[in-house]
Design a protein around this motif. Structure first.
Motif, PDB file in Angstrom:
ATOM      1  N   ILE A 134       0.856  -1.185   0.000  1.00 31.71           N
ATOM      2  CA  ILE A 134       0.000   0.000   0.000  1.00 31.71           C
ATOM      3  C   ILE A 134       0.890   1.232   0.000  1.00 31.71           C
ATOM      4  CG2 ILE A 134      -1.784   1.263   1.246  1.00 31.71           C
ATOM      5  CD1 ILE A 134      -2.601  -1.388   2.463  1.00 31.71           C
ATOM      6  N   GLY A 136       1.401   5.620  -0.869  1.00 33.38           N
ATOM      7  CA  GLY A 136       0.755   6.925  -0.937  1.00 33.38           C
ATOM      8  C   GLY A 136       0.627   7.431  -2.355  1.00 33.38           C
ATOM      9  N   CYS A 138       0.727   5.947  -6.647  1.00 34.62           N
ATOM     10  CA  CYS A 138       0.622   4.709  -7.424  1.00 34.62           C
ATOM     11  C   CYS A 138       2.011   4.188  -7.777  1.00 34.62           C
ATOM     12  CB  CYS A 138      -0.233   4.931  -8.663  1.00 34.62           C
ATOM     13  SG  CYS A 138       0.401   6.160  -9.794  1.00 34.62           S
ATOM     14  N   MET A 179      -7.110   1.528  -3.513  1.00 40.43           N
ATOM     15  CA  MET A 179      -7.498   0.951  -2.231  1.00 40.43           C
ATOM     16  C   MET A 179      -8.496   1.889  -1.552  1.00 40.43           C
ATOM     17  SD  MET A 179      -5.643  -1.721  -2.373  1.00 40.43           S
ATOM     18  CE  MET A 179      -5.227  -2.545  -0.858  1.00 40.43           C
ATOM     19  N   PRO A 180      -9.164   1.405  -0.505  1.00 36.56           N
ATOM     20  CA  PRO A 180     -10.084   2.292   0.218  1.00 36.56           C
ATOM     21  C   PRO A 180      -9.368   3.554   0.699  1.00 36.56           C
ATOM     22  CG  PRO A 180     -10.391   0.038   0.927  1.00 36.56           C
ATOM     23  CD  PRO A 180      -9.205   0.030   0.016  1.00 36.56           C
ATOM     24  N   LYS A 181     -10.078   4.650   0.605  1.00 38.01           N
ATOM     25  CA  LYS A 181      -9.471   5.946   0.930  1.00 38.01           C
ATOM     26  C   LYS A 181      -9.233   6.054   2.429  1.00 38.01           C
ATOM     27  CE  LYS A 181     -10.375  10.772   0.052  1.00 38.01           C
ATOM     28  NZ  LYS A 181     -11.382  11.688  -0.468  1.00 38.01           N
ATOM     29  N   GLU A 182      -8.113   6.651   2.792  1.00 35.78           N
ATOM     30  CA  GLU A 182      -7.816   6.902   4.204  1.00 35.78           C
ATOM     31  C   GLU A 182      -7.731   8.420   4.378  1.00 35.78           C
ATOM     32  OE1 GLU A 182      -4.356   4.422   4.599  1.00 35.78           O
ATOM     33  OE2 GLU A 182      -5.579   2.648   4.970  1.00 35.78           O
ATOM     34  N   LYS A 184      -5.854  10.219   2.780  1.00 36.88           N
ATOM     35  CA  LYS A 184      -5.808  10.602   1.371  1.00 36.88           C
ATOM     36  C   LYS A 184      -5.860   9.321   0.544  1.00 36.88           C
ATOM     37  CE  LYS A 184      -1.949  12.278  -0.152  1.00 36.88           C
ATOM     38  NZ  LYS A 184      -0.670  12.989  -0.356  1.00 36.88           N
ATOM     39  N   GLU A 185      -5.779   9.444  -0.755  1.00 34.08           N
ATOM     40  CA  GLU A 185      -5.919   8.290  -1.624  1.00 34.08           C
ATOM     41  C   GLU A 185      -4.784   7.289  -1.383  1.00 34.08           C
ATOM     42  OE1 GLU A 185      -6.701  11.298  -2.550  1.00 34.08           O
ATOM     43  OE2 GLU A 185      -8.812  10.927  -3.006  1.00 34.08           O
ATOM     44  N   ARG A 186      -5.126   6.011  -1.478  1.00 30.60           N
ATOM     45  CA  ARG A 186      -4.131   4.949  -1.332  1.00 30.60           C
ATOM     46  C   ARG A 186      -4.178   4.033  -2.556  1.00 30.60           C
ATOM     47  NH1 ARG A 186      -1.130   7.386   2.214  1.00 30.60           N
ATOM     48  NH2 ARG A 186      -2.116   7.687   4.226  1.00 30.60           N
TER      49      ARG A 186
ATOM     50  N   SER B 150       6.397   8.261  -1.666  1.00 27.81           N
ATOM     51  CA  SER B 150       5.454   9.206  -1.056  1.00 27.81           C
ATOM     52  C   SER B 150       6.109  10.024   0.047  1.00 27.81           C
ATOM     53  CB  SER B 150       4.248   8.458  -0.491  1.00 27.81           C
ATOM     54  OG  SER B 150       4.652   7.604   0.556  1.00 27.81           O
ATOM     55  N   GLN B 186      -8.726  -2.385   4.377  1.00 32.05           N
ATOM     56  CA  GLN B 186      -7.936  -3.186   3.445  1.00 32.05           C
ATOM     57  C   GLN B 186      -7.022  -4.166   4.175  1.00 32.05           C
ATOM     58  OE1 GLN B 186      -6.862   0.315   1.821  1.00 32.05           O
ATOM     59  NE2 GLN B 186      -5.053   0.715   2.986  1.00 32.05           N
TER      60      GLN B 186
END
Lengths: 227, 256
Positions: A134, A136, A138, A179-182, A184-186, B150, B186
């Motif tokens: 996972i 932060g 892509c 992935m499900p958002k936390e 910010k986008e993941r 990131s 997840q």
């Protein structure tokens, strides 16, 4: 010259099932608890070594100290109070493990030693382990998974031998998914390997030992009885 | 046109608020030095209002401007890079508004700030994420151009250098929020989602992924969405933001 086979002395490499209070892996049944431990350790060892990373991947070094680590590596569904949402992260997910016996019997029985009154069992299991990366961004998720995939593919045979799997090999890769958002986008990138394992155990039953029946030449059973 | 989206917004507390953007096509090496210039006529003579504004894309005048109500002013942005000099289009001081509307807008902002500073608000800083400007040369993939780290020490996952520009000191009103730690959907350890609604005036204009720092608590927030609660001819006067609190391990705690 006798035609009897020459007795070969076989010594186990590790005759004791534990050393210093630590259970040795070949003697431990590969329960999911053990499998999680194996795969988390495998991937942590890789990310602990700064020089093990292929060139071009982001160098994220894992450290057992949560304050120093640059990447979180753990099992799935792990409750972590003190460092929530540590990203990037790799978590190890196991699929269901269907078991079957080697002989086709449902009870897994393999052999029975009448002499020792010991029954032997064996089961083989197979499943998949997914290393979910996972990130932060892509690019980060893909680069980390690329690195993991290289490692697992190259050292699949070594992992198989060291951890006594029947087989261990790379089977699937999901390059990128949202992935499900936390906060910010993941983004996720998943490397999946399949493995096969075999467990064996014996059961010594509380029964009187059987006598050995031997017949000598020229003896009659009715005359001398059972020796 | 290299300098785009040049806007002049009303700002109650000080003078005019200038914001602009730079075309994605500009690849001149940094630093980029901007200067706000003014002139009594569209063709000059131009005199600088600001000093050098380096790698930032907004400028707020430090004092309220007091000029004759009949005077006419023109503004433009000058950009000097290592290669060339560029100018924006010329703008009138009230932007898309006339003078009366500009003053009404400014008064609405004054009342918002009064409410925040006297009663309900907290002061913080706003950092605008770079969506244009020099690209990070450390973590970008040379072929796909994706950001591979990131927590890159150069761009902090934004892909631009500098990652953020600011800070802009602003007043905010935060809503209350429910905080709960829960397992990540997840499967990867825990998350602690804390989402707030934040109200602020329309200058500077905020966009998704901008960062807010609560000066009192030191907490960092990512802007998730922006709703203009009050507008005047499409000029934002009051903005309502939805923000997510960043985890303490986030790069925001290193860059800001």
């Amino acid at each position: 010259m006798s035609n009897l086979p020459h007795p070969v002395e076989v010594n186990e490499i590790m005759p004791e099932p534990s050393v210093g209070g630590v259970d040795l892996l070949p003697h431990v049944r590969k329960l999911p608890r053990v499998l999680y431990g194996i795969f988390v350790e495998v991937i942590r060892q890789y990310y602990m070594n700064f020089e093990g990373h292929p060139m071009g991947t982001p160098v994220k070094v894992w450290d057992k100290d949560p304050a120093k680590t640059e990447i979180w590596i753990d099992t799935e569904h792990r409750w972590v109070d003190d460092h929530p949402e540590f990203r990037p992260a790799i978590y190890v997910a196991l699929s269901a493990i269907p078991y079957e016996s080697l002989t086709g019997r449902k009870d897994g029985a393999l052999d029975y030693d009448l002499k020792d009154s010991t029954e032997y069992f064996s089961r083989s299991g197979s499943g998949t382990v997914s290393f979910v990366h996972i990130g932060g961004t892509c690019g980060e998720a893909v680069a980390l998974a690329d690195s993991t995939m290289d490692y697992l593919d190259a050292f699949g045979k070594v992992i198989r031998d060291d951890f006594c799997f029947t087989s261990f090999n790379l089977t699937n890769r999901v390059p990128l998914q949202q992935m499900p958002k936390e906060s910010k986008e993941r983004y996720g990138s998943i490397v999946t390997c399949s493995y096969q394992l075999q467990d064996k155990w014996s059961l010594k039953q509380e029964a009187q030992l059987l006598k050995i029946v031997t017949f000598r030449a020229l003896q009659q059973l009715s005359a001398s009885g059972i020796v | 046109m290299i300098i785009t989206n040049y806007e002049i917004l009303p700002s109650y507390s000080r003078g005019f608020f200038h914001t602009w953007e730079v075309s994605q096509s500009l690849a001149d090496p940094g630093p980029w030095r901007f200067q706000v210039e003014e002139a009594p006529a569209p063709d000059g003579p131009w005199t600088p209002v600001s000093g050098d504004v380096i790698n930032m894309y907004a400028y707020q005048e430090v004092v309220e401007r007091r000029v004759n109500k009949n005077s006419v002013l023109y503004f433009r942005i000058k950009l000097v890079t290592a290669k060339d000099t560029y100018f924006s289009a010329t703008r009138m001081p009230y932007g898309d508004l006339d003078r009366r509307e500009f003053l009404i807008g400014r008064d609405i902002m004054r009342k918002e700030i009064l409410h925040m500073s006297k009663l309900a608000g907290t002061q913080g800083s706003l950092h605008l994420v770079s969506t244009f400007g020099p690209k990070c040369r450390v973590c970008r993939d040379p072929i796909t151009d994706t950001v591979r780290d990131s927590k890159c020490k150069k761009c902090f996952g934004t892909g631009r250098d500098p990652a953020y520009h600011g800070p802009y000191q602003v007043w905010y009103t935060f809503s209350s929020a429910k905080r709960t730690t829960q397992l990540s959907p997840q499967g990867a350890n825990t998350v602690e989602p804390a989402q707030y609604q934040v109200r602020m005036i329309g200058a500077p204009p905020v966009k998704k992924n901008d960062a807010i720092v609560d000066t009192g608590s030191g907490k960092r927030y990512y802007v998730d969405s922006v709703d203009n609660a009050a507008e005047l001819r499409r000029v934002p006067l009051v903005q309502v933001l939805i923000v997510n609190e960043a985890p303490v391990t986030d790069a925001l705690y290193k860059v800001l």
